[in-house]
Design an enzyme around this catalytic site. Structure first.
Site, short mmCIF file in Angstrom:
data_model
loop_
_atom_site.label_atom_id
_atom_site.label_comp_id
_atom_site.label_asym_id
_atom_site.label_seq_id
_atom_site.Cartn_x
_atom_site.Cartn_y
_atom_site.Cartn_z
N HIS A 174 0.84 -1.20 0.00
CA HIS A 174 0.00 0.00 0.00
C HIS A 174 0.88 1.26 0.00
O HIS A 174 0.74 2.14 -0.86
CB HIS A 174 -0.91 -0.04 1.23
CG HIS A 174 -1.78 1.16 1.40
ND1 HIS A 174 -3.12 1.17 1.12
CD2 HIS A 174 -1.50 2.43 1.85
CE1 HIS A 174 -3.62 2.36 1.36
NE2 HIS A 174 -2.65 3.15 1.83
N GLU A 175 1.79 1.33 0.96
CA GLU A 175 2.65 2.52 1.05
C GLU A 175 3.54 2.64 -0.18
O GLU A 175 3.78 3.75 -0.69
CB GLU A 175 3.50 2.49 2.32
CG GLU A 175 2.72 2.46 3.63
CD GLU A 175 1.67 3.55 3.76
OE1 GLU A 175 1.69 4.53 3.01
OE2 GLU A 175 0.78 3.39 4.63
N HIS B 279 1.62 4.30 -2.83
CA HIS B 279 1.73 5.76 -2.75
C HIS B 279 3.09 6.19 -3.33
O HIS B 279 3.20 7.22 -4.00
CB HIS B 279 1.67 6.22 -1.30
CG HIS B 279 0.30 6.18 -0.69
ND1 HIS B 279 -0.77 6.88 -1.22
CD2 HIS B 279 -0.17 5.56 0.42
CE1 HIS B 279 -1.84 6.67 -0.46
NE2 HIS B 279 -1.51 5.87 0.53
ZN LIG Z 1 -2.73 5.18 2.04
#
Ligand SMILES: [Zn+2]
Length: 696
Positions: free
Chosen positions: A487-488, A491
């Protein structure tokens, strides 16, 4: 799946209003001291794309210098004669000045959240506060607004920049009289101060709980050794994520879990509850001054959702549909609890993770501890780099001898496979430290943009809190932690693969309810059987995860989805209730009520979860719903990949070109439709959750 940390995966510092949002922390390790002495002025290079060592007073000086430079340049725009005002000397210059300022202070602000020396970290926190004040001052300057507004864009790209910049000024009150504008400015400055203080309090929380060995029964021996043992033979357990998670997953004694849950949901209750309540009142006043009925109306203006009603309709529909799923899951958990305690009549909040773990063992025949052994952090990272590398045609090269703020921080260059050129830098700061930000987030340092005809090299950091490596064992990740890392890093891809020409519109400076789309899209790769297998390698034997175990893990995913999504929904509703109110809010009471409405149970008396709900003081106020909202879009994107294969390179490049590279150069909905070739729908989320929300 564990839920409590889901909400803090991305923590965005909200100090620049349109602009950059996430900042990196940098801190000096001993080994870069020598380099530092050789030159007073930091010069970025491949081993240190941002400054990572600071002497006392230096952050404050650099922060003040950045502000002086920016103010002088902004004054120059305001002082231009009518003839001197062009699009270049006003709107483009404004973007450049604000991005220069952000690039100068983001690394300093980051220090406030990661620097190992408390005094220097405190300077970083002050820098964050000044940056917030500075942003408010800039976006409430009428002379700048007037100079910029007069201009005529020449290209669609310039129109985009112009529209968003002017809208931001207007959202800050530039349509108001001078007197009312001054009031807004003052209130926003105060709000920034409250927000900074709230996050600093959370980062500096050092609460520990003491437990006897008996009270910690059930916790794996490998975890127990990471707790500090006292002379009396008891254990000190911190509220840092790995400790908290271990207790909530494994401690057999419900009283141990209850104490831990209560302490975790009571962090900074005495300080932060009041700060949040004061912030909510200030936000109400600001919204009213600016002509909006509520803070939520103000915040949603200009986002994908567009207004509060749309958000509330979306959440209410989700709530109705999730209720049954959640009730079924809780009933299953209650059966398990009754096996342990025949007198049990309800599942308490501190039981959920523990019972889900038993359920995994019973129904899916696996144990998280056993699974972790297949996922040492380096193997997972290698697999992640290969997965993203194939999709986006990039390579990750670790930089040896990099200068970093703590010896356990690593630096990677991102290279384009097309021509082997470096396109950005990624720091990984993955383990807990005292005084460090306590969850997981992606944090920016240097923005992507066109500078002097070439594209700049963006720099960002992933901050994490995984188990530290031990003497005989590397850091081993749970599936949830791997998903968080994807997830990170999602980003990260959004930030580092940007090709947007303007710093204020590049990377993840997108509509707030679109920002979680790329990250929530890319976390889905973890659940692909081939990818999951590629991430594995037993820490002792390097053996891949056995196929049947892998498939059982994947099958178990949906088991806790109702609970996970109810938690997201609960926090989204809590946020919206705080920010649609028009009177002072008793945040604790609203939280209790919302908890009861969504889950049917009340949290334990004496807890104060709003005091540690960092998102609400970190840029996600009236914006937490964005996780659920973006998930709808993320699953639409994933569906397209599923049709052709999750590792389809051509599609990966299409995702990179149509969405990741664009930044805020178009509305999120336009980017989505360009990629999907159709409008996104809610079917994918319904299938995923096994619910029906088709009545919308
Ligand atoms: Zn996030």
């Amino acid at each position: 799946m564990h839920t409590s940390d889901y909400r803090t995966r991305l923590y965005r510092f909200s100090w620049l209003i349109v602009l950059t949002a996430i900042c990196l922390l940098t801190a000096g390790s001993l080994r870069n001291t020598r380099e530092k002495e050789s030159s007073d002025v930091f010069v970025p290079g491949p081993k240190s794309p941002i400054q990572t060592h600071y002497s006392p007073g230096e952050i404050t000086e650099l922060s003040e210098a950045a502000e002086r430079t920016a103010v002088a340049s902004l004054d120059a725009i305001a002082a231009l004669s009518e003839d001197g005002c062009t699009f270049d000397t006003t709107v483009l210059a404004f973007d450049r000045i604000m991005t220069d300022y952000a690039d100068a202070v983001c690394p300093l602000v980051l220090m406030g959240h990661v620097y190992p020396e408390a005094g220097i970290a405190a300077e970083g926190v002050s820098c964050e506060e000044s940056a917030s004040v500075f942003a408010t001052r800039v976006y409430t300057r009428r002379d700048l607004y007037d100079a910029l507004r007069e201009q005529t864009p020449r290209t669609p790209e310039e129109s985009r920049l112009y529209d968003i910049t002017i809208r931001e000024f207007e959202k800050n009150g530039l349509k108001l009289s001078e007197e009312r504008l001054a009031t807004v400015r003052e209130m926003k400055t105060e709000l920034g101060r409250l927000e900074t203080q709230y996050s600093a309090n959370l980062n500096n929380d050092t609460t520990t709980l003491e437990f006897s060995a008996d009270e910690l029964a059930g916790i794996p021996a490998t975890t127990l050794v990471t707790f500090q043992e006292t002379q009396q033979g008891t254990f000190q357990v911190t509220l840092k994520y790995p400790d908290y998670r271990a207790v909530m997953t494994y401690a057999e004694d419900p009283e141990t879990r209850r104490r831990m849950y209560a302490a975790y949901n009571n962090r900074q209750a005495d300080t932060n509850t009041a700060l949040l309540e004061d912030a909510i009142v200030l936000r109400q006043k600001i919204a009213r001054e600016l002509g909006y009925s509520t803070w939520a109306d103000y915040r949603t203006h200009g986002r994908m959702a567009g207004n509060t009603t749309t958000v509330m309709d979306f959440l209410t529909t989700m709530q109705e549909s999730l209720k049954e799923k959640c009730r079924d899951e809780m009933a299953e958990l209650l059966v398990i609890k009754k096996d342990l305690n025949p007198e049990a009549t309800t599942v308490d909040p501190w039981d959920v993770t523990y019972l889900q773990e038993i359920q995994k063992k019973e129904e899916y025949a696996y144990d998280e501890e056993e699974v972790r052994e297949y996922f040492p952090v380096d193997t997972v990272l290698q697999g992640l780099f290969e997965t993203y590398g194939t999709l986006f045609q990039i390579g990750f090269a670790e930089i040896s001898d990099a200068l970093v703020w703590s010896p356990d921080v690593r630096l990677f260059a991102l290279n384009s496979l097309a021509d082997n050129s470096t396109i950005g830098y990624l720091y990984l700061d993955l383990y807990p430290r005292e005084g460090k930000y306590g969850h997981f987030c992606a944090s920016e340092a240097i923005s992507g943009r066109i500078m002097d005809g070439t594209y700049s090299l963006p720099v960002m950091t992933i901050i994490g809190n995984f188990h530290k490596p031990e003497e005989n064992r590397p850091s081993l990740l749970t599936i949830t932690e791997i998903e968080t890392l994807f997830h990170e890093a999602g980003h990260g891809m959004h930030y580092l693969l940007t090709q947007a020409p303007y710093g204020t519109l590049s990377g993840f400076n997108v509509e707030w309810d679109f920002v979680e789309t790329p990250s929530q899209t890319l976390e889905e790769w973890v659940w692909d059987p081939e990818v999951l297998e590629s991430l594995s390698g037993h820490y002792k034997t390097s053996g891949k995860i056995p196929e049947s175990l892998r498939d059982r893990i994947i099958a178990s995913r949906c088991a806790g989805a109702g609970n996970l999504y109810s938690r997201l929904l609960l926090n989204s509703l809590e946020d919206m209730r705080f920010h649609t109110a028009t009177e002072p809010v008793d945040v604790t009471e609203v939280w209790y009520q919302t908890h009861e409405d969504v889950t049917g149970t009340r949290p334990p008396a004496g807890t104060h979860q709003p005091a540690s709900f960092g998102h609400l003081m970190g840029g996600y106020d009236a914006g937490y719903y964005g996780y659920l909202w973006s998930k709808v879009y993320a699953l639409n994107i994933v569906d397209v990949f599923r049709e052709t294969g999750m590792t389809n390179r051509a599609l990966g490049m299409k995702f990179r070109d149509e969405i990741l590279s664009k930044g805020n150069m178009d509305d999120g909905m336009v980017l989505l439709e360009n990629f999907l070739g159709r409008e996104p729908g809610t079917d994918a989320l319904c299938r995923y959750l096994g619910i029906d929300i088709s009545q919308e």
